[in-house]
Design a protein around this motif. Structure first.
Motif, PDB file in Angstrom:
ATOM      1  N   LYS A  95       0.821  -1.214   0.000  1.00  0.00           N
ATOM      2  CA  LYS A  95       0.000   0.000   0.000  1.00  0.00           C
ATOM      3  C   LYS A  95       0.850   1.257   0.000  1.00  0.00           C
ATOM      4  CE  LYS A  95      -0.695  -0.041   5.052  1.00  0.00           C
ATOM      5  NZ  LYS A  95      -1.747  -0.173   6.120  1.00  0.00           N
ATOM      6  N   TYR A  96       2.130   1.147   0.439  1.00  0.00           N
ATOM      7  CA  TYR A  96       3.014   2.305   0.414  1.00  0.00           C
ATOM      8  C   TYR A  96       3.690   2.493  -0.945  1.00  0.00           C
ATOM      9  CZ  TYR A  96       2.393   2.566   5.449  1.00  0.00           C
ATOM     10  OH  TYR A  96       1.841   2.691   6.705  1.00  0.00           O
ATOM     11  N   LYS A  97       3.389   1.619  -1.898  1.00  0.00           N
ATOM     12  CA  LYS A  97       3.886   1.737  -3.270  1.00  0.00           C
ATOM     13  C   LYS A  97       2.736   2.003  -4.234  1.00  0.00           C
ATOM     14  CE  LYS A  97       7.503   0.061  -1.178  1.00  0.00           C
ATOM     15  NZ  LYS A  97       8.547   0.988  -0.687  1.00  0.00           N
ATOM     16  N   TYR A  98       1.557   2.286  -3.731  1.00  0.00           N
ATOM     17  CA  TYR A  98       0.324   2.215  -4.514  1.00  0.00           C
ATOM     18  C   TYR A  98      -0.386   3.564  -4.554  1.00  0.00           C
ATOM     19  CZ  TYR A  98      -4.203   0.083  -5.932  1.00  0.00           C
ATOM     20  OH  TYR A  98      -5.354  -0.278  -6.581  1.00  0.00           O
ATOM     21  N   VAL A  99      -0.806   3.964  -5.747  1.00  0.00           N
ATOM     22  CA  VAL A  99      -1.694   5.112  -5.934  1.00  0.00           C
ATOM     23  C   VAL A  99      -2.782   4.708  -6.918  1.00  0.00           C
ATOM     24  CG1 VAL A  99      -0.001   6.924  -5.454  1.00  0.00           C
ATOM     25  CG2 VAL A  99      -0.273   6.066  -7.781  1.00  0.00           C
ATOM     26  N   VAL A 100      -3.793   5.526  -7.041  1.00  0.00           N
ATOM     27  CA  VAL A 100      -4.859   5.269  -8.003  1.00  0.00           C
ATOM     28  C   VAL A 100      -4.976   6.444  -8.963  1.00  0.00           C
ATOM     29  CG1 VAL A 100      -6.178   3.727  -6.515  1.00  0.00           C
ATOM     30  CG2 VAL A 100      -6.596   6.203  -6.413  1.00  0.00           C
ATOM     31  N   PHE A 131       3.566  10.291  -4.374  1.00  0.00           N
ATOM     32  CA  PHE A 131       2.865   9.712  -3.230  1.00  0.00           C
ATOM     33  C   PHE A 131       2.367  10.797  -2.274  1.00  0.00           C
ATOM     34  CE2 PHE A 131       5.594   5.656  -3.721  1.00  0.00           C
ATOM     35  CZ  PHE A 131       4.660   5.094  -4.566  1.00  0.00           C
ATOM     36  N   ASN A 132       3.240  11.701  -1.907  1.00  0.00           N
ATOM     37  CA  ASN A 132       2.916  12.669  -0.858  1.00  0.00           C
ATOM     38  C   ASN A 132       1.990  13.786  -1.318  1.00  0.00           C
ATOM     39  OD1 ASN A 132       4.519  12.196   1.848  1.00  0.00           O
ATOM     40  ND2 ASN A 132       5.890  11.591   0.181  1.00  0.00           N
ATOM     41  N   GLY A 180      -5.096   8.625   5.664  1.00  0.00           N
ATOM     42  CA  GLY A 180      -3.747   8.115   5.555  1.00  0.00           C
ATOM     43  C   GLY A 180      -3.624   7.037   4.499  1.00  0.00           C
ATOM     44  N   VAL A 181      -2.488   6.390   4.469  1.00  0.00           N
ATOM     45  CA  VAL A 181      -2.250   5.308   3.512  1.00  0.00           C
ATOM     46  C   VAL A 181      -3.074   4.092   3.930  1.00  0.00           C
ATOM     47  CG1 VAL A 181      -0.501   3.838   2.460  1.00  0.00           C
ATOM     48  CG2 VAL A 181       0.080   6.188   3.096  1.00  0.00           C
ATOM     49  N   ASP A 182      -3.914   3.579   3.025  1.00  0.00           N
ATOM     50  CA  ASP A 182      -4.781   2.459   3.381  1.00  0.00           C
ATOM     51  C   ASP A 182      -4.637   1.317   2.396  1.00  0.00           C
ATOM     52  OD1 ASP A 182      -6.857   2.645   1.204  1.00  0.00           O
ATOM     53  OD2 ASP A 182      -7.181   4.616   2.111  1.00  0.00           O
ATOM     54  N   SER A 183      -5.331   0.233   2.668  1.00  0.00           N
ATOM     55  CA  SER A 183      -5.168  -1.009   1.910  1.00  0.00           C
ATOM     56  C   SER A 183      -5.961  -1.039   0.619  1.00  0.00           C
ATOM     57  CB  SER A 183      -5.567  -2.203   2.785  1.00  0.00           C
ATOM     58  OG  SER A 183      -6.928  -2.094   3.187  1.00  0.00           O
ATOM     59  N   VAL A 184      -6.775  -0.017   0.360  1.00  0.00           N
ATOM     60  CA  VAL A 184      -7.570   0.031  -0.874  1.00  0.00           C
ATOM     61  C   VAL A 184      -7.017   1.068  -1.841  1.00  0.00           C
ATOM     62  CG1 VAL A 184      -9.853   0.482  -1.860  1.00  0.00           C
ATOM     63  CG2 VAL A 184      -9.642  -0.730   0.317  1.00  0.00           C
ATOM     64  N   TYR A 185      -6.778   2.277  -1.364  1.00  0.00           N
ATOM     65  CA  TYR A 185      -6.345   3.377  -2.228  1.00  0.00           C
ATOM     66  C   TYR A 185      -4.860   3.703  -2.087  1.00  0.00           C
ATOM     67  CZ  TYR A 185     -11.356   4.231  -2.720  1.00  0.00           C
ATOM     68  OH  TYR A 185     -12.701   4.099  -2.979  1.00  0.00           O
ATOM     69  N   GLY A 186      -4.164   3.015  -1.178  1.00  0.00           N
ATOM     70  CA  GLY A 186      -2.775   3.347  -0.959  1.00  0.00           C
ATOM     71  C   GLY A 186      -2.626   4.786  -0.510  1.00  0.00           C
ATOM     72  N   TRP A 187      -1.788   5.535  -1.212  1.00  0.00           N
ATOM     73  CA  TRP A 187      -1.601   6.954  -0.898  1.00  0.00           C
ATOM     74  C   TRP A 187      -2.781   7.796  -1.350  1.00  0.00           C
ATOM     75  CZ3 TRP A 187       2.411   9.008   1.882  1.00  0.00           C
ATOM     76  CH2 TRP A 187       3.504   8.173   2.123  1.00  0.00           C
ATOM     77  N   GLY A 188      -3.550   7.291  -2.319  1.00  0.00           N
ATOM     78  CA  GLY A 188      -4.708   8.031  -2.788  1.00  0.00           C
ATOM     79  C   GLY A 188      -4.639   8.325  -4.267  1.00  0.00           C
ATOM     80  N   LEU A 189      -5.362   9.373  -4.677  1.00  0.00           N
ATOM     81  CA  LEU A 189      -5.558   9.704  -6.083  1.00  0.00           C
ATOM     82  C   LEU A 189      -4.467  10.636  -6.590  1.00  0.00           C
ATOM     83  CD1 LEU A 189      -7.424   9.719  -8.649  1.00  0.00           C
ATOM     84  CD2 LEU A 189      -8.586  11.682  -7.620  1.00  0.00           C
ATOM     85  N   LEU A 190      -3.880  10.281  -7.724  1.00  0.00           N
ATOM     86  CA  LEU A 190      -2.897  11.135  -8.382  1.00  0.00           C
ATOM     87  C   LEU A 190      -3.425  12.556  -8.510  1.00  0.00           C
ATOM     88  CD1 LEU A 190      -0.283  11.487 -10.182  1.00  0.00           C
ATOM     89  CD2 LEU A 190      -1.764  10.880 -12.131  1.00  0.00           C
ATOM     90  N   ASP A 191      -2.599  13.540  -8.148  1.00  0.00           N
ATOM     91  CA  ASP A 191      -2.928  14.953  -8.311  1.00  0.00           C
ATOM     92  C   ASP A 191      -1.774  15.596  -9.072  1.00  0.00           C
ATOM     93  OD1 ASP A 191      -3.312  17.734  -8.053  1.00  0.00           O
ATOM     94  OD2 ASP A 191      -4.356  17.513  -6.129  1.00  0.00           O
ATOM     95  N   VAL A 192      -1.965  15.806 -10.363  1.00  0.00           N
ATOM     96  CA  VAL A 192      -0.874  16.278 -11.215  1.00  0.00           C
ATOM     97  C   VAL A 192      -0.414  17.666 -10.799  1.00  0.00           C
ATOM     98  CG1 VAL A 192      -0.175  16.785 -13.577  1.00  0.00           C
ATOM     99  CG2 VAL A 192      -1.718  14.868 -13.125  1.00  0.00           C
ATOM    100  N   GLU A 193      -1.343  18.571 -10.620  1.00  0.00           N
ATOM    101  CA  GLU A 193      -0.963  19.938 -10.280  1.00  0.00           C
ATOM    102  C   GLU A 193      -0.213  19.996  -8.962  1.00  0.00           C
ATOM    103  OE1 GLU A 193      -3.376  23.754  -8.834  1.00  0.00           O
ATOM    104  OE2 GLU A 193      -3.756  23.315 -10.966  1.00  0.00           O
ATOM    105  N   ALA A 194      -0.683  19.233  -7.983  1.00  0.00           N
ATOM    106  CA  ALA A 194      -0.013  19.229  -6.683  1.00  0.00           C
ATOM    107  C   ALA A 194       1.399  18.662  -6.793  1.00  0.00           C
ATOM    108  CB  ALA A 194      -0.829  18.427  -5.679  1.00  0.00           C
ATOM    109  N   ALA A 195       1.569  17.629  -7.628  1.00  0.00           N
ATOM    110  CA  ALA A 195       2.891  17.035  -7.788  1.00  0.00           C
ATOM    111  C   ALA A 195       3.872  17.990  -8.433  1.00  0.00           C
ATOM    112  CB  ALA A 195       2.787  15.748  -8.612  1.00  0.00           C
ATOM    113  N   LEU A 196       3.372  18.947  -9.177  1.00  0.00           N
ATOM    114  CA  LEU A 196       4.215  19.910  -9.870  1.00  0.00           C
ATOM    115  C   LEU A 196       4.268  21.241  -9.139  1.00  0.00           C
ATOM    116  CD1 LEU A 196       2.893  19.008 -13.396  1.00  0.00           C
ATOM    117  CD2 LEU A 196       5.199  18.546 -12.555  1.00  0.00           C
ATOM    118  N   SER A 197       3.796  21.245  -7.900  1.00  0.00           N
ATOM    119  CA  SER A 197       3.765  22.445  -7.063  1.00  0.00           C
ATOM    120  C   SER A 197       4.581  22.190  -5.805  1.00  0.00           C
ATOM    121  CB  SER A 197       2.311  22.783  -6.684  1.00  0.00           C
ATOM    122  OG  SER A 197       1.506  22.953  -7.834  1.00  0.00           O
TER     123      SER A 197
END
Length: 989
Positions: free
Chosen positions: A464-469, A523-524, A533-550
């Motif tokens: 789950k710590y390697k996982y995003v959706v 991830f973050n 938090g990080v869970d067994s279904v969504y891992g870190w959660g949903l990809l957020d492109v803008e946030a990743a580039l900010s």
């Protein structure tokens, strides 16, 4: 013996625009043993089986369904009415393609509306960026209106269609249905006919509709042909009708996933499109898609046709932004492709290992893999592939992105890992969610399974710590045959993550050597879904492109003035200071900031003005980069969350008199529109002491310093010395407002010398003029203080002509030529300005007077305290005004004055903004960078006024009117002439 399996590519593909897949591509996972590798294709059908967008408790065309915006709890959108019975797990509670708001206009279009705070307000920038779209915008309005009408009609049609009973008993109902479809068909022909004919040379029916109707066996003249279409067929028909017409719109297709992951084309364009990064694509060949082939610099492996999975994945990665087809997240990236699938459509670990070896040999930065073992989210066979000594060193600088699989399982079994554990930090596993951000029914999830190293499960090594959706349902992709179609599966969620990683590595090349940091960023910055938090279904959660580039957090941003650190709070203070952002908008400021990561810095170029949105910028050691317009709103969100015509008539009375002196006092009421500070009396006062012979005059007062300029009859108004509206010694005007004192001495009958002082103190403590209550100060600015001294000389050349000259010195405690800033943009530095003013008064015939005045000012270099700004080379300014006064228009005592002024305008000078920045994008090293912000501009301010005053009621009152036109002033919009009118009537009793 190596086992091969049917290589199903990507995630169950809905063949909307193509024929059915070959049998080898349609197999599921049943019967496959542990050694088989599948590309996740088979059993996901977006229209049949468990997935049907027109069943469940959703009406896909009615209710307030907005596919791009949910409430803060990710609840469904608006009023969604029950429709067909049980809820189907594919669509859940929303259909992303139709409804009251379609995903192609309004607030959610990446090209129109409110998606970008800069592009929509700057037509010139829009035209430059999207020039290849030609005459799109007028046609786009027709498209929006069309779908606004047709969307609800489709809802009626589909509901009616599903409820009709057999044709043989209810032929009339079927005829009504055919009439409804015919109405939609007629509207489509009217709106789309010209575009279709321009593209195909054929009419709407011949170039589009007839083929679609034939495909589904529909004859609008024969209502019985409608009876054979199942609910799934209807869904496919409606979808293909929509996507097919949008293919003629003249713009790239806009899809629901874009807003779900917070991406829009302008973000990619701001970041360079991935041009300096390389993607490794372990997937089927791309054979016939010229757009994608332009990006593929090397294609190796098996040369097989008939499988469009590679083209589908590739289009989401690098699809061009060219006005047609599918847009990719990183359209300018270079792609190395390796096809591990042979003619049987199968693969094995050896072929996968060879593919990875080939890709790493070409120095790829990201490898996208949409394949794996059935029944596993992550199979331990990857330990032998990724941890192989032959691959391990080459993978050291590579980010590995892998689709999770489409079995709909949560992994239960741990994975033994007997390889370098550092590689685990470079791994991202991607699952799928639908438009409502709910996990897709087919998506494999990590569960609580762990990657075990040396018989030990470290918490951070759980899957789950390697996982995003990311979105993976009904995604529009290229079909490798010149068309598009919709597909579903984790295969199509993975390239959205790979594309985002590519943008990161392109913008900050030093991260190409630190793939674990890229994974950490993705991830973050993901949007947390499911349990906190990080869970067994969504891992870190949903990809957020803008946030990743900010920036992770704007509070962690570093800004420097030279080598001196400026706290983020000072930047926040400046942003929250009303008027400051308007100044930077006018001046075209770019904010350079950066944040530290182990190994380097990520820098951010934030445009604080629409003038520089998307523009390229560089310093001496760095390649040119475009400003990141998408950061403006994030910056503002961070900061917010963590004055009539003539002068008022005065009243003068003698105060006292001596043998040789006269003393008088004048009180002038303040304007009702004038702000009043605490403790101020409601009038301006002027106390004058003059010798009987008029040789010496001394005066002092509170309020505007206009009485000091009363010697010129043409210029006797406060607006004349106001730097924002007049051109008569405006430098002295900066200090006018609180108090003044002056003296004038006659040297001869024709010459006079004067000395004047003025001070202005604005402590921003205002009171309501009606209630007397203290008004809140929302500016956050320090008190403005200015002092000025002026030495003047007047000389009468003839009875009709006089001239004057004055030298003025201005000191501003917290400001520069009247402007102020806050926080890191403070202008507190005791700026000094000196000016020379020359004027001429000419008495003309017919009771007319001509006045002319011109000023030249020089501001000395200034170092502002606790600020990233400085005025190193000083500044030069100018102003002038011409006025004509006419007495006796309609009577003896009335007056008319026309004036034309250029208020104070900075001719030359720039603020210097010095800070640390990333100067070597390859190493991430810091250096000093200087930006120069011009104080002036190409547009000069102008103000024209027509004033009229006349006594009324036998002198008991005064009537005044004015008309003003101004442009490019601080109170008007640049390039636009704005007008104002006013009148007042004062009566005395």
């Amino acid at each position: 013996m190596m086992h091969r399996s049917a290589l199903l590519t990507g995630a169950a593909i809905a063949a909307i625009a193509t024929s059915a897949l070959p049998p080898a591509m349609a197999a599921g996972s049943d019967g496959q043993d542990e050694g088989e590798i599948t590309a996740y294709f088979g059993h996901i059908d977006p229209f049949f089986g468990q997935i049907d967008p027109f069943f469940g408790q959703i009406d896909p065309f009615f209710g307030h369904i907005n596919p791009f915006y949910a409430d803060g709890n990710n609840n469904s959108f608006g009023d969604i009415s029950p429709f067909w019975g049980t809820i189907e797990p594919f669509w859940g509670t929303i259909n992303p393609f139709f409804g009251d708001i379609a995903p192609f206009w309004g607030d959610i279009s990446p090209f129109f509306g409110h998606i970008d705070p800069f592009y929509e307000t700057d037509p010139e920038f829009y035209d430059k960026l999207y020039a290849h779209y030609g005459d799109l915008r007028p046609f786009w309005g027709d498209i929006a209106a069309f779908w606004g009408d047709v969307g609800p009609m489709f809802g009626d049609i589909d509901a009616f269609w599903g409820d009709i009973r057999p044709f043989e008993d209810h032929a009339g109902d079927w005829s009504e249905l055919a009439a409804m479809l015919s109405e939609v068909d007629a509207q489509a022909g009217q709106v789309w006919g010209a575009a279709i004919e321009a593209r195909t040379g054929l009419s709407y029916r011949e170039g589009f509709a007839d083929a679609l109707y034939a495909k589904y066996g529909i004859d609008l003249d024969d209502p019985s042909t409608l009876e054979d279409l199942s609910a799934g067929d209807r869904s496919m028909f409606f979808m293909e009708f929509y996507d097919g017409l949008m293919g003629f719109s003249g713009v790239d297709h806009v899809d629901h996933w874009m807003a779900t992951i917070n991406w829009r084309p302008s973000i990619t364009q701001d970041l360079g499109g991935g041009a300096d990064a390389r993607i490794g694509l372990l997937d089927a060949n791309v054979n016939f898609n010229d757009d994608l082939l332009d990006n593929i610099s090397k294609s190796e492996g098996y040369k097989i046709t008939g499988n469009f999975h590679g083209a589908a994945v590739g289009s989401l990665l690098v699809g061009a932004h060219d006005g047609k087809g599918v847009m990719g997240i990183a359209p300018d990236a270079d792609v190395i492709l390796y096809n591990p699938f042979d003619e049987t459509g199968t693969s094995n670990w050896d072929d996968i290992g060879t593919g990875i070896e080939k890709l790493t040999r070409h120095k790829v930065d990201v490898i996208n893999m949409s394949l794996g073992m059935p029944g596993w989210t992550f199979n331990e066979g990857w330990s032998q592939i990724l941890g192989n000594s032959k691959h391990r060193n080459k993978l050291e600088d590579v980010l590995v992105v892998k689709a999770a699989g489409n079995d709909g399982i949560a992994q239960q079994m741990d994975v033994t890992w007997n390889a370098d554990t550092n590689l685990l930090d470079q791994l991202i596993i991607v699952g799928s969610v639908g438009p409502t951000k709910q996990i897709s029914w087919f998506s494999n999830t990590p569960g609580e399974a762990c990657i075990v190293t040396w018989n030990y499960c470290a918490e951070h090594n759980k899957l789950k710590y390697k996982y995003v959706v990311a979105p993976g349902e009904m995604i529009l992709v290229a079909d490798d045959d010149g068309g598009v179609q919709r597909v579903s599966g984790t295969s199509f969620a993975a390239p959205l993550v790979s594309g985002t990683a590519t943008l990161i590595m392109d913008r900050w090349p030093w991260l190409q050597r630190n793939p674990e940091l890229v994974a950490d960023i993705i991830f973050n910055t993901a949007e947390d879904l499911g349990e906190p938090g990080v869970d067994s279904v969504y891992g870190w959660g949903l990809l957020d492109v803008e946030a990743a580039l900010s920036p992770y957090a704007f509070d962690s941003l570093s800004i420097f003035s030279g080598w001196n650190y400026v706290a983020p709070q000072k930047l926040k203070d400046a942003i929250l200071t009303p008027g400051v952002l308007d100044v930077w908008e006018e001046k075209g400021v770019v904010l350079s900031s950066f944040e530290y990561y182990p190994g380097g810095y990520r820098d951010f170029l934030i445009p604080l003005s629409s003038r520089v949105a998307g523009e390229e910028y560089s310093n001496w050691a760095s390649k040119r980069q475009r400003t990141q317009g998408y950061l403006y709103k994030r910056l503002i969100d961070w900061a917010k969350n963590g004055s009539g015509f003539a002068e008022q008539p005065g009243y003068t009375a003698p105060v006292g008199a001596g043998q040789n002196w006269r003393l008088s006092m004048t009180a002038t009421p303040r304007s009702v529109a004038e702000e009043r500070r605490i403790g101020e009396v409601p009038f301006h006062s002027d106390l004058m002491l003059a010798s009987v012979d008029g040789a010496l005059t001394m005066r002092a007062g509170t309020g505007e310093a206009t009485p000091l300029f009363a010697a010129s009859e043409a210029f006797g108004f406060a607006s004349d010395i106001d730097p924002m509206s007049g051109g008569v010694n405006p430098v002295f005007g900066f200090a006018s407002g609180s108090g003044y004192a002056g003296t004038a001495l006659s040297l001869t009958g024709n010459a006079q010398v004067s000395l004047s002082f003025a001070a202005r103190i604005n402590d921003r403590k205002y009171q309501d003029v009606d209630t007397g209550q203290l008004l809140a100060d929302e500016t956050g600015l320090a008190p403005y203080q200015a002092q000025a001294a002026s030495l003047g000389f007047d000389y009468r050349l003839t009875d009709r002509v006089s001239m004057n000259v004055s030298y003025t010195v201005l000191d501003e405690t917290d400001g520069l030529l009247g402007a102020q800033g806050g926080g890191a943009l403070s202008l507190d530095g005791k700026a000094g300005t000196s000016s020379t003013t020359m004027g001429v008064d000419v008495a003309l015939p017919r009771n007319m007077l001509l006045g002319m005045s011109a000023t030249r000012a020089e501001t000395q270099e200034t170092e502002f305290e606790d600020s990233i700004l400085s005025l190193t080379d000083g500044a030069s300014s100018s102003a002038y005004e011409v006025a004509i006064l006419k007495r006796g228009i309609a009577g003896i005592a009335d007056q008319l004055r026309f004036s034309f002024a250029q208020p104070l305008h900075v001719e030359d000078g720039a603020l210097e903004m010095t800070m640390l920045a990333v100067v070597d994008r390859e190493t991430g090293d810091l250096g000093q960078m200087t930006q120069y912000v011009p104080l002036g501009g190409s547009r000069r301010p102008y103000v024209a006024e027509l004033l009229y005053a006349s006594p009324v009621l036998k002198g008991r009152g005064n009537l005044g009117t004015f008309t003003r036109a101004e442009t490019n002033t601080r109170s008007s919009n640049a390039g636009i002439v704005e007008y104002s009118f006013g009148t007042n009537l004062r009566l005395s009793f």
